[in-house]
Design a protein around this motif. Structure first.
Motif, PDB file in Angstrom:
ATOM      1  N   GLN A  37       0.807  -1.224   0.000  1.00 39.68           N
ATOM      2  CA  GLN A  37       0.000   0.000   0.000  1.00 39.68           C
ATOM      3  C   GLN A  37       0.838   1.271   0.000  1.00 39.68           C
ATOM      4  OE1 GLN A  37      -2.591   0.116   3.374  1.00 39.68           O
ATOM      5  NE2 GLN A  37      -0.951   0.035   4.870  1.00 39.68           N
ATOM      6  N   ASP A  38       0.169   2.332  -0.479  1.00 33.36           N
ATOM      7  CA  ASP A  38       0.713   3.690  -0.452  1.00 33.36           C
ATOM      8  C   ASP A  38       2.126   3.777  -1.018  1.00 33.36           C
ATOM      9  OD1 ASP A  38      -1.653   4.559   0.799  1.00 33.36           O
ATOM     10  OD2 ASP A  38      -0.860   4.009   2.762  1.00 33.36           O
ATOM     11  N   CYS A  39       2.290   3.274  -2.250  1.00 31.84           N
ATOM     12  CA  CYS A  39       3.626   3.335  -2.836  1.00 31.84           C
ATOM     13  C   CYS A  39       3.558   3.510  -4.352  1.00 31.84           C
ATOM     14  CB  CYS A  39       4.440   2.099  -2.474  1.00 31.84           C
ATOM     15  SG  CYS A  39       3.832   0.563  -3.171  1.00 31.84           S
ATOM     16  N   LEU A  40       4.709   3.815  -4.904  1.00 30.51           N
ATOM     17  CA  LEU A  40       4.894   3.952  -6.339  1.00 30.51           C
ATOM     18  C   LEU A  40       5.846   2.847  -6.779  1.00 30.51           C
ATOM     19  CD1 LEU A  40       4.726   5.595  -9.026  1.00 30.51           C
ATOM     20  CD2 LEU A  40       6.699   6.883  -8.180  1.00 30.51           C
ATOM     21  N   ILE A  41       5.406   2.022  -7.704  1.00 33.63           N
ATOM     22  CA  ILE A  41       6.272   0.992  -8.273  1.00 33.63           C
ATOM     23  C   ILE A  41       6.727   1.544  -9.614  1.00 33.63           C
ATOM     24  CG2 ILE A  41       6.385  -1.378  -9.117  1.00 33.63           C
ATOM     25  CD1 ILE A  41       4.225  -2.044  -6.999  1.00 33.63           C
ATOM     26  N   ASP A  42       7.986   1.942  -9.661  1.00 35.21           N
ATOM     27  CA  ASP A  42       8.491   2.715 -10.786  1.00 35.21           C
ATOM     28  C   ASP A  42       9.731   2.069 -11.393  1.00 35.21           C
ATOM     29  OD1 ASP A  42       8.651   5.054 -12.470  1.00 35.21           O
ATOM     30  OD2 ASP A  42      10.290   5.759 -11.200  1.00 35.21           O
ATOM     31  N   ASN A  43       9.761   2.075 -12.721  1.00 32.36           N
ATOM     32  CA  ASN A  43      10.952   1.669 -13.462  1.00 32.36           C
ATOM     33  C   ASN A  43      11.413   0.252 -13.105  1.00 32.36           C
ATOM     34  OD1 ASN A  43      12.769   2.279 -15.478  1.00 32.36           O
ATOM     35  ND2 ASN A  43      14.306   3.050 -14.050  1.00 32.36           N
ATOM     36  N   GLN A  44      10.475  -0.675 -13.075  1.00 29.75           N
ATOM     37  CA  GLN A  44      10.783  -2.074 -12.786  1.00 29.75           C
ATOM     38  C   GLN A  44      10.616  -2.895 -14.064  1.00 29.75           C
ATOM     39  OE1 GLN A  44      11.637  -3.348  -9.493  1.00 29.75           O
ATOM     40  NE2 GLN A  44      11.917  -1.147  -9.264  1.00 29.75           N
ATOM     41  N   LYS A  45      11.448  -3.908 -14.219  1.00 30.14           N
ATOM     42  CA  LYS A  45      11.341  -4.800 -15.373  1.00 30.14           C
ATOM     43  C   LYS A  45      11.645  -6.211 -14.892  1.00 30.14           C
ATOM     44  CE  LYS A  45      12.811  -5.393 -20.118  1.00 30.14           C
ATOM     45  NZ  LYS A  45      13.623  -4.874 -21.225  1.00 30.14           N
ATOM     46  N   ALA A  46      10.668  -7.116 -15.068  1.00 29.03           N
ATOM     47  CA  ALA A  46      10.847  -8.495 -14.623  1.00 29.03           C
ATOM     48  C   ALA A  46       9.888  -9.396 -15.392  1.00 29.03           C
ATOM     49  CB  ALA A  46      10.588  -8.608 -13.123  1.00 29.03           C
ATOM     50  N   SER A  47      10.161 -10.682 -15.343  1.00 29.50           N
ATOM     51  CA  SER A  47       9.269 -11.634 -16.005  1.00 29.50           C
ATOM     52  C   SER A  47       8.874 -12.738 -15.036  1.00 29.50           C
ATOM     53  CB  SER A  47       9.939 -12.230 -17.247  1.00 29.50           C
ATOM     54  OG  SER A  47      11.087 -12.958 -16.886  1.00 29.50           O
ATOM     55  N   LYS A  48       7.721 -13.301 -15.291  1.00 27.02           N
ATOM     56  CA  LYS A  48       7.183 -14.427 -14.525  1.00 27.02           C
ATOM     57  C   LYS A  48       7.095 -14.141 -13.026  1.00 27.02           C
ATOM     58  CE  LYS A  48       8.629 -17.725 -17.987  1.00 27.02           C
ATOM     59  NZ  LYS A  48       9.408 -18.899 -18.304  1.00 27.02           N
ATOM     60  N   VAL A  49       6.638 -12.957 -12.689  1.00 27.92           N
ATOM     61  CA  VAL A  49       6.420 -12.590 -11.288  1.00 27.92           C
ATOM     62  C   VAL A  49       5.017 -13.050 -10.900  1.00 27.92           C
ATOM     63  CG1 VAL A  49       6.286 -10.679  -9.650  1.00 27.92           C
ATOM     64  CG2 VAL A  49       7.946 -10.610 -11.516  1.00 27.92           C
ATOM     65  N   THR A  50       4.876 -13.577  -9.695  1.00 33.85           N
ATOM     66  CA  THR A  50       3.587 -14.078  -9.224  1.00 33.85           C
ATOM     67  C   THR A  50       3.146 -13.310  -7.985  1.00 33.85           C
ATOM     68  OG1 THR A  50       4.110 -16.293 -10.051  1.00 33.85           O
ATOM     69  CG2 THR A  50       2.356 -16.131  -8.412  1.00 33.85           C
ATOM     70  N   PHE A  51       1.897 -12.850  -8.021  1.00 34.49           N
ATOM     71  CA  PHE A  51       1.262 -12.210  -6.873  1.00 34.49           C
ATOM     72  C   PHE A  51       0.065 -13.068  -6.488  1.00 34.49           C
ATOM     73  CE2 PHE A  51       3.320  -8.731  -9.156  1.00 34.49           C
ATOM     74  CZ  PHE A  51       3.951  -8.038  -8.137  1.00 34.49           C
ATOM     75  N   GLU A  52       0.064 -13.614  -5.273  1.00 33.55           N
ATOM     76  CA  GLU A  52      -1.031 -14.463  -4.796  1.00 33.55           C
ATOM     77  C   GLU A  52      -1.578 -13.916  -3.484  1.00 33.55           C
ATOM     78  OE1 GLU A  52       0.005 -18.578  -4.456  1.00 33.55           O
ATOM     79  OE2 GLU A  52       0.666 -18.719  -6.529  1.00 33.55           O
ATOM     80  N   LYS A  53      -2.884 -13.769  -3.437  1.00 31.67           N
ATOM     81  CA  LYS A  53      -3.565 -13.296  -2.225  1.00 31.67           C
ATOM     82  C   LYS A  53      -2.976 -11.963  -1.745  1.00 31.67           C
ATOM     83  CE  LYS A  53      -4.921 -17.910  -0.585  1.00 31.67           C
ATOM     84  NZ  LYS A  53      -5.183 -18.413  -1.859  1.00 31.67           N
ATOM     85  N   ILE A  54      -2.961 -10.991  -2.657  1.00 29.96           N
ATOM     86  CA  ILE A  54      -2.376  -9.679  -2.393  1.00 29.96           C
ATOM     87  C   ILE A  54      -3.441  -8.599  -2.580  1.00 29.96           C
ATOM     88  CG2 ILE A  54      -0.705  -7.955  -3.231  1.00 29.96           C
ATOM     89  CD1 ILE A  54       0.738 -10.204  -1.909  1.00 29.96           C
ATOM     90  N   ILE A  55      -3.405  -7.589  -1.719  1.00 27.03           N
ATOM     91  CA  ILE A  55      -4.206  -6.382  -1.902  1.00 27.03           C
ATOM     92  C   ILE A  55      -3.237  -5.255  -2.259  1.00 27.03           C
ATOM     93  CG2 ILE A  55      -5.720  -4.671  -0.832  1.00 27.03           C
ATOM     94  CD1 ILE A  55      -6.653  -6.910   1.081  1.00 27.03           C
ATOM     95  N   PHE A  56      -3.459  -4.629  -3.404  1.00 24.96           N
ATOM     96  CA  PHE A  56      -2.722  -3.428  -3.787  1.00 24.96           C
ATOM     97  C   PHE A  56      -3.624  -2.250  -3.430  1.00 24.96           C
ATOM     98  CE2 PHE A  56      -0.900  -6.569  -6.680  1.00 24.96           C
ATOM     99  CZ  PHE A  56       0.448  -6.259  -6.649  1.00 24.96           C
TER     100      PHE A  56
END
Length: 78
Positions: A37-56
């Motif tokens: 929460q309450d953030c900026l995700i900036d200038n990231q580059k990645a592959s095959k990232v998994t988000f499970e049971k997450i609240i953004f």
């Protein structure tokens, strides 16, 4: 024509998930069971990232490329 009814189930997320700090995202990372929460995700580059049971919550993605990202039981809130 075959008409199937698809039932979409709500995300299965704990009522009070722990807060996660997301500093950098790397290929093949797994983030699970938490709130980002309450953030900026900036200038990231990645592959095959998994988000499970997450609240953004109040998160902004800018200049970010996540190729093959997988979202399972995820909520995006303002």
């Amino acid at each position: 024509m075959d008409k199937r009814i698809i039932k979409i189930e709500p995300p299965k997320i704990p009522s009070e998930p722990p807060e996660l700090k997301l500093l950098d995202i790397h290929s093949n990372d797994l983030f699970e069971m938490g709130m980002i929460q309450d953030c900026l995700i900036d200038n990231q580059k990645a592959s095959k990232v998994t988000f499970e049971k997450i609240i953004f919550k109040n998160v902004t993605f800018t200049e970010t490329t996540l190729t093959g990202v997988e979202f399972t039981d995820v909520l995006f809130e303002k």
